[in-house]
Enzyme design. Structure first.
Site: not given
Length: 255
Positions: A150, A165, A196, A163, A23, A72, A98, A20, A167
């Site tokens: 995260s 779960a 971020i 999300y 960006r 991936v 990432n 990733g 991370k």
């Protein structure tokens, strides 16, 4: 000899794969590692233009880079990414996992598809890349893996059960992989970003951003470069005695 020259000499012939990488945080990681002398494999799954732009920026500052398309979350495509990096550069010293997506919603409204897609990309994608890079790193008896987790995986967040779960799973997998690979001098760590300033947060309303910032002790959103510097530290020799750790770069949210 200047500090920057020392850093580049230390990183001479080192190769990093960043998933990733076109960006946001991934882009910042690619550029930071390149600034320290790494050759970089910029992985992307959709936007070739963004990845190619990162490659151009890296080459402009004197480092080598290639862009490689791979989803991936797919076992075979993740393997193809690792194989392509080794075929081009001969070896891999650093893997930065990432790549990630979000599909936010309250649990009662979240579809099984949205839950599964986030876990598949974020968690399974990280597993796939670690699995495929482990063998070449074991053979060369060295390597560093940095997973992007995260703060949400540490403290949770309403509307992000999928999300969080994924991370939290990355954090557990990081610690397990660190135990498995340490005997061959392969270090595995994670960085847990807070909120971020990327495309994910830029779409929020001013009111939503103010609500986020009220949770941050330092009172502001982080920058992608804040994460990139932490990743570069964990990837480098300065962190040679650090493994199995999670560094929260979050402005103080997690405490």
């Amino acid at each position: 000899m200047s500090d920057s020259t020392k850093e580049q000499n230390t990183a001479a012939n080192l190769v990093a794969v960043v998933t990733g990488g076109g960006r946001g945080i991934g882009r910042a990681v690619c550029l930071e590692l390149a600034s320290r002398g790494y050759s970089v494999v910029v992985n992307y799954s959709h936007s070739s233009d963004a990845a190619d732009e990162v490659v151009s920026q890296i080459k402009a500052q004197g480092s080598e880079a290639i862009a490689v398309k791979a989803d991936v979350s797919d076992h075979d495509e993740a393997k193809a990414l690792i194989d392509a990096a080794i075929e081009h550069f001969g070896h891999i010293d650093v893997l930065v996992n990432n790549a990630g997506i979000t599909r936010d919603n309250l649990m009662m409204r979240m579809s099984s598809e949205d839950f599964e897609s986030v876990v598949k990309v974020n968690l399974e994608g990280t597993f796939n890349c670690m699995k495929h890079v482990a063998r070449p790193m074991l053979k060369q008896r060295k390597g560093a893996i940095v997973n992007i987790a995260s703060v949400v995986g540490v403290i949770g967040n309403a509307g992000q059960a999928n999300y969080a779960a994924s991370k939290a799973g990355i954090i557990g997998m990081t610690k397990s992989a660190a135990r498995e690979l340490a005997s061959r001098n392969i270090r595995v760590n994670a960085v847990a970003p807070g909120f971020i300033d990327t495309s994910m947060t830029q779409v929020l309303s001013d009111k939503a951003k103010e609500a986020l910032q009220s949770q941050i002790l330092l009172g502001r959103l982080g920058q992608p470069e804040d994460i990139a510097k932490a990743v570069a530290f964990l990837a480098g020799e300065e962190a040679s005695y650090i493994t199995g750790q999670v560094i929260c770069v979050d402005g103080g949210i997690a405490i």
